[in-house]
Structures are given as structure tokens and as C-alpha cells.
Design a protein around this motif. Sequence first.
Motif, PDB file in Angstrom:
ATOM      1  N   VAL A 149       0.487   9.504 -10.328  1.00 43.35           N
ATOM      2  CA  VAL A 149      -0.345   9.317 -11.387  1.00 43.35           C
ATOM      3  C   VAL A 149      -1.592  10.630 -11.214  1.00 43.35           C
ATOM      4  O   VAL A 149      -1.938  11.513 -12.192  1.00 43.35           O
ATOM      5  N   VAL A 150      -2.022  10.621 -10.030  1.00 41.03           N
ATOM      6  CA  VAL A 150      -3.201  11.616  -9.935  1.00 41.03           C
ATOM      7  C   VAL A 150      -2.567  12.928  -9.734  1.00 41.03           C
ATOM      8  O   VAL A 150      -3.424  13.913 -10.607  1.00 41.03           O
ATOM      9  N   LEU A 151      -1.524  13.146  -9.428  1.00 39.63           N
ATOM     10  CA  LEU A 151      -0.998  14.433  -9.412  1.00 39.63           C
ATOM     11  C   LEU A 151      -1.038  15.158 -10.972  1.00 39.63           C
ATOM     12  O   LEU A 151      -1.255  16.200 -11.349  1.00 39.63           O
ATOM     13  N   PHE A 152      -0.563  14.252 -11.970  1.00 42.93           N
ATOM     14  CA  PHE A 152      -0.266  14.639 -13.463  1.00 42.93           C
ATOM     15  C   PHE A 152      -1.771  14.311 -14.060  1.00 42.93           C
ATOM     16  O   PHE A 152      -1.978  14.988 -15.264  1.00 42.93           O
ATOM     17  N   LEU A 153      -2.606  13.169 -13.899  1.00 40.98           N
ATOM     18  CA  LEU A 153      -3.420  13.045 -14.856  1.00 40.98           C
ATOM     19  C   LEU A 153      -4.890  12.906 -14.306  1.00 40.98           C
ATOM     20  O   LEU A 153      -6.103  12.696 -14.528  1.00 40.98           O
ATOM     21  N   GLY A 154      -4.826  13.271 -12.706  1.00 43.64           N
ATOM     22  CA  GLY A 154      -6.228  13.154 -12.249  1.00 43.64           C
ATOM     23  C   GLY A 154      -7.298  14.361 -12.502  1.00 43.64           C
ATOM     24  O   GLY A 154      -6.641  15.190 -12.611  1.00 43.64           O
ATOM     25  N   PHE A 181       0.580  -1.108  -0.003  1.00 45.15           N
ATOM     26  CA  PHE A 181      -0.033  -0.053  -0.097  1.00 45.15           C
ATOM     27  C   PHE A 181       1.057   1.172   0.072  1.00 45.15           C
ATOM     28  O   PHE A 181       0.563   2.384  -0.493  1.00 45.15           O
ATOM     29  N   ALA A 182       2.158   1.333   0.607  1.00 44.53           N
ATOM     30  CA  ALA A 182       2.918   2.505   0.733  1.00 44.53           C
ATOM     31  C   ALA A 182       3.234   2.786  -0.584  1.00 44.53           C
ATOM     32  O   ALA A 182       3.508   3.858  -1.316  1.00 44.53           O
ATOM     33  N   VAL A 183       3.901   1.703  -1.482  1.00 42.38           N
ATOM     34  CA  VAL A 183       4.403   1.885  -2.899  1.00 42.38           C
ATOM     35  C   VAL A 183       3.309   2.173  -3.668  1.00 42.38           C
ATOM     36  O   VAL A 183       3.477   3.276  -4.733  1.00 42.38           O
ATOM     37  N   GLY A 184       2.246   1.476  -3.710  1.00 35.49           N
ATOM     38  CA  GLY A 184       1.009   1.771  -4.357  1.00 35.49           C
ATOM     39  C   GLY A 184       0.519   3.189  -4.183  1.00 35.49           C
ATOM     40  O   GLY A 184       0.031   3.789  -5.147  1.00 35.49           O
ATOM     41  N   SER A 185       0.485   3.666  -2.892  1.00 38.44           N
ATOM     42  CA  SER A 185      -0.091   5.313  -2.572  1.00 38.44           C
ATOM     43  C   SER A 185       1.162   6.055  -3.433  1.00 38.44           C
ATOM     44  O   SER A 185       0.402   7.161  -3.878  1.00 38.44           O
ATOM     45  N   VAL A 186       2.263   5.858  -3.326  1.00 36.66           N
ATOM     46  CA  VAL A 186       3.433   6.840  -3.816  1.00 36.66           C
ATOM     47  C   VAL A 186       3.027   6.779  -5.404  1.00 36.66           C
ATOM     48  O   VAL A 186       2.854   8.053  -6.273  1.00 36.66           O
TER      49      VAL A 186
END
Length: 142
Positions: free
Chosen positions: A50-55, A40-45
Amino acid sequence: MKFWIYIVAVLAGMSLSIEGAIYGVLGQSVGKLESSFYNFAVGSVILGIVVLFLGKGSLSYAAKAPKWQLTGGVFGVIYLTILVIGVPLLGVGLTMISVIVGQMAMSMVIEHKGWLGSSKTPITKEKVMAVALMAIALLLVF
């Protein structure tokens, strides 16, 4: 178009088996809960980037959303942690088929009742037979 969604869903299922196998082994090395935490830590990062650029949505809505809509993360943690524990004990195949039988059975109930925002779809004898056959397969493999 709908055909491709089936293909992508099958590929997602395949990736879950790979993930379960990887984290089952990692759990034996670093600890079961630690393996789940790492996932979950790696997935969250990664997802954060991805959200930062494509969200395109609004994370701030989470503060206003009905609380039941925010429980998915809890179920994700339970799911992955059970995979990490189950894979070394049962193997990838038995663990995944157990998960699939549970998913099929619960999804039928959710759709039949129209729970959690899903459209109502009645339980049919074919659906019951499919779950029963999967359960029988689980017993035969076990």
C-alpha cells in the motif's frame, strides 16, 4: 464529517475484537508468539505494498525522528501478543474490555498532561466516572 470518524472508529474497534478472536485461536494452533509474528509479517507485507503505491510520506525521516516516536511498534507487539494470550484464557469480551479500560485510563492521563504531542485536555469527573463504570463492568462480567 466528524460523525463519520466516530463510525469508522467504532468499526475499527469491532475489527480489533475480530482480530483478537482470530489470533487467539491461531495462537493455540501455531503458538502464541508465532501467531503474533504472523500478524505483523502479513501486515507488514500488505502495508508495504500500500505504501509503495499510495504512500506520500518519507520513511527516511524515521532515521532522524526522535527515538520516542519510534516506540509505537513495541507497544503494538505488546498489545497484540497480550490479546493472543488473553483471548483463549479470558474470552474476547473480557480481554477487550480490559484493554479498553486501560486505554481510557491512559488516554485521560496523556491528554491531561499533554504528553506525546497531544493537546492538553483536563480530566473531568465525567471522564473518571466513565472509566470507573467500565472497570465496574469488567468486575461484573468477570
